[in-house]
Design an enzyme around this catalytic site. Structure first.
Site: not given
Length: 106
Positions: A9-11
């Site tokens: 997951a990334c921002p």
């Protein structure tokens, strides 16, 4: 043969989430390991890990740039936390470190 599960997951929830998943899958498969990566991107959870897959895993890889949803599923497992950029650019090195860890605990 090691069994790896991972959650990326990334921002922003777009490109890096999927690039990291692909890189980790490729690096694990290159070692002949079983691997499944769940992505938590802008369109929600994809390729969701089952409780059986988590239970069978030797190692759990979690990206640490943003909170992972339902992280309590991995309680009691050996967890490796990595930056999303390292998962994209250094997946092979991550797998080599995991390999060394597994060799010590075997």
């Amino acid at each position: 043969m090691a069994r790896i599960v991972a959650v990326t997951a990334c921002p922003s929830g777009v490109a890096h989430t999927y690039m990291a998943a692909e890189a980790l899958e490729s690096a694990a498969k290159a070692k002949g390991w079983e691997v499944k990566v769940e992505t938590q991107g802008s369109i929600g959870l994809e390729n969701e890990l089952t409780s059986a897959e988590i239970a069978a895993a030797d190692i759990v890889i979690l990206t640490k740039d943003i909170g992972i949803k339902f992280e309590e599923r991995f309680t009691g497992k050996t967890i490796v936390r990595v930056n999303i950029s390292d998962a994209v650019k250094r997946a092979e090195a991550i797998m080599n470190k995991i390999d060394a860890h597994l060799a010590q605990t075997a």
